[in-house]
Design a protein around this motif. Sequence first.
Motif, PDB file in Angstrom:
ATOM      1  N   ARG A   9       0.854  -1.187   0.000  1.00 55.47           N
ATOM      2  CA  ARG A   9       0.000   0.000   0.000  1.00 55.47           C
ATOM      3  C   ARG A   9       0.888   1.234   0.000  1.00 55.47           C
ATOM      4  O   ARG A   9       2.117   1.145   0.120  1.00 55.47           O
ATOM      5  CB  ARG A   9      -0.952  -0.022   1.207  1.00 55.47           C
ATOM      6  N   TRP A  10       0.257   2.403  -0.114  1.00 56.23           N
ATOM      7  CA  TRP A  10       1.015   3.647  -0.090  1.00 56.23           C
ATOM      8  C   TRP A  10       1.647   3.850   1.280  1.00 56.23           C
ATOM      9  O   TRP A  10       0.971   3.722   2.309  1.00 56.23           O
ATOM     10  CB  TRP A  10       0.121   4.845  -0.383  1.00 56.23           C
ATOM     11  N   ASN A  12       3.586   6.840   1.396  1.00 58.15           N
ATOM     12  CA  ASN A  12       3.345   8.267   1.238  1.00 58.15           C
ATOM     13  C   ASN A  12       2.821   8.477  -0.182  1.00 58.15           C
ATOM     14  O   ASN A  12       3.574   8.383  -1.140  1.00 58.15           O
ATOM     15  CB  ASN A  12       4.629   9.069   1.466  1.00 58.15           C
ATOM     16  N   LYS A  13       1.529   8.732  -0.313  1.00 61.23           N
ATOM     17  CA  LYS A  13       0.916   8.823  -1.633  1.00 61.23           C
ATOM     18  C   LYS A  13       1.452  10.004  -2.430  1.00 61.23           C
ATOM     19  O   LYS A  13       1.612   9.913  -3.655  1.00 61.23           O
ATOM     20  CB  LYS A  13      -0.609   8.918  -1.495  1.00 61.23           C
ATOM     21  N   GLU A  14       1.727  11.122  -1.753  1.00 62.29           N
ATOM     22  CA  GLU A  14       2.241  12.290  -2.468  1.00 62.29           C
ATOM     23  C   GLU A  14       3.640  12.037  -3.022  1.00 62.29           C
ATOM     24  O   GLU A  14       3.968  12.445  -4.136  1.00 62.29           O
ATOM     25  CB  GLU A  14       2.247  13.512  -1.540  1.00 62.29           C
ATOM     26  N   LYS A  16       4.760   9.057  -3.653  1.00 65.08           N
ATOM     27  CA  LYS A  16       4.659   7.823  -4.438  1.00 65.08           C
ATOM     28  C   LYS A  16       5.582   6.730  -3.899  1.00 65.08           C
ATOM     29  O   LYS A  16       6.211   5.988  -4.659  1.00 65.08           O
ATOM     30  CB  LYS A  16       4.985   8.095  -5.913  1.00 65.08           C
ATOM     31  N   LEU A  18       6.036   3.227  -1.355  1.00 66.08           N
ATOM     32  CA  LEU A  18       5.214   2.063  -1.025  1.00 66.08           C
ATOM     33  C   LEU A  18       5.749   1.330   0.199  1.00 66.08           C
ATOM     34  O   LEU A  18       6.935   1.402   0.516  1.00 66.08           O
ATOM     35  CB  LEU A  18       5.164   1.095  -2.208  1.00 66.08           C
ATOM     36  N   GLY A  56       8.364   2.904  -5.735  1.00 67.11           N
ATOM     37  CA  GLY A  56       7.278   2.923  -6.716  1.00 67.11           C
ATOM     38  C   GLY A  56       7.764   3.029  -8.144  1.00 67.11           C
ATOM     39  O   GLY A  56       7.308   3.892  -8.905  1.00 67.11           O
ATOM     40  N   ASP A  62       0.630   3.120 -11.166  1.00 69.99           N
ATOM     41  CA  ASP A  62      -0.680   3.695 -10.887  1.00 69.99           C
ATOM     42  C   ASP A  62      -1.800   2.696 -11.179  1.00 69.99           C
ATOM     43  O   ASP A  62      -2.859   2.758 -10.553  1.00 69.99           O
ATOM     44  CB  ASP A  62      -0.876   4.968 -11.706  1.00 69.99           C
ATOM     45  N   MET A  65      -1.900   0.494  -8.171  1.00 69.02           N
ATOM     46  CA  MET A  65      -2.353   1.190  -6.969  1.00 69.02           C
ATOM     47  C   MET A  65      -3.704   1.869  -7.153  1.00 69.02           C
ATOM     48  O   MET A  65      -4.050   2.776  -6.391  1.00 69.02           O
ATOM     49  CB  MET A  65      -1.307   2.219  -6.559  1.00 69.02           C
ATOM     50  N   ASP A  68      -5.377   1.875  -4.103  1.00 70.30           N
ATOM     51  CA  ASP A  68      -4.467   2.301  -3.036  1.00 70.30           C
ATOM     52  C   ASP A  68      -3.728   1.145  -2.358  1.00 70.30           C
ATOM     53  O   ASP A  68      -2.994   1.367  -1.383  1.00 70.30           O
ATOM     54  CB  ASP A  68      -5.184   3.134  -1.964  1.00 70.30           C
ATOM     55  N   GLU A  69      -3.907  -0.062  -2.834  1.00 64.87           N
ATOM     56  CA  GLU A  69      -3.189  -1.222  -2.314  1.00 64.87           C
ATOM     57  C   GLU A  69      -3.387  -2.386  -3.267  1.00 64.87           C
ATOM     58  O   GLU A  69      -4.292  -2.384  -4.107  1.00 64.87           O
ATOM     59  CB  GLU A  69      -3.697  -1.615  -0.923  1.00 64.87           C
TER      60      GLU A  69
END
Length: 411
Positions: A9-10, A12-14, A16, A18, A56, A62, A65, A68-69
């Motif tokens: 999973r993310w 930190n999504k910002e 990128k 994992l 990532g 993308d 994800m 998001d996971e």
Amino acid sequence: MRNLQITTRWLNKEQKTLKTTLEEAGVRELRQGEILVEMLAIPMHGSFWLASHPDGIHPRRDEFMIDDEFVFGNGGVGRVIQSNADAREIAVGDYVTVFGHVPCEHYDCYACTVLHRYTECDYGESTIIGHGKHSYDGSYAKYVVLPKYSYEICYRKHENPTIQQLMPFMFGFLIADVRNALTRHADSLRMRRLLLVGSGFSGLIAAYIHNRTCPESRIFVLDSSEERLAVIKAIDPESIETYVLPEEIVGELNNKQQSLGFRHELNSSIEDIAKKMKTHFGGRGCNLLFDSSSGNTAPIWDNKNILSPSTHCIPFGFGSHYILLNKDLIQFSGLNIMMSRGVGNIRNRKEVIELIKAGASAFIEEHLIEPAIRLEGLEEGIKYIDEMHNPPRPLHQVGHAYIIPNPNFNG
């Protein structure tokens, strides 16, 4: 029933980034046509390390994800413990090889309903379990739900296979994938000079298949690992020659920004590779190229020093940023660059099952299983992932491994 799944999973999504952990989850009720499988053996191959890399770096990140996971895994071997499928086709207690590819639901999709090449879906709606696009969770788990067409039976319940008999079938999906790529174009079978980039699981399988299909062929293999090259050369020491890629060259190729003067160093290495390759091929260049690396390796071979007119190029790995067709290569009559993805049609999948039973199991045991790290249980699996991810190892330095989710299984 509770499940254990290796989940990415993310972090930190910002940014990128994992994070991969072992998580507990429920098992939903089966829908029509589905089966529930207890996983018995799961290979950890390059696609997983690319998809789960903490930075990532997968080109389809993308897509993976989108929810998001994801729970990776489109291969392995397991035992059916529940079934809502046609009892005439499969039953509880049967053993299956996971192939992972699922067709779309359009009745008029020629690729999915006629050719059964799901990765070439007319509508772009086919999926691979554990690969995003709202697909089923993958097989890196204690249990996995499988829809129709995503598996093949390798043994019936009454055959009572042992875990030793079953283990080679965990590589069924990968053998089908490589075999599909090597046989997709009929003329590839007559090519006798194979340049193989990468000697991971896929590279080993490619060398084995081509060596058995074309016994008089010669194979030249590039990799940065002397250990891996020794394993692949042992398949046929007379016809296979190897070349150790300098670690600094491989590292620079995979950097986002390459250092000043690197192109000169790379060209020097390419000239040395070409010289030694042509010596092995009797003064000629390769006429079949199979790039199974998970790194950015296309710059090593997309040039006139390595390729020849009429070469069949199969970029099998996912790591290369691009393939450059410059003015020299555009003049190469018959040059064929063919993308191949997926385990092929139903015939290819079923033939792989028979190939393993007919003798390929010995190759798998000697060259894929024995040199790899055996991880007893998913807990050991996640420890190994943490070791490879913290800090992130370069992909070419990650050791071969496989997971036995239930070490107490005796068949």
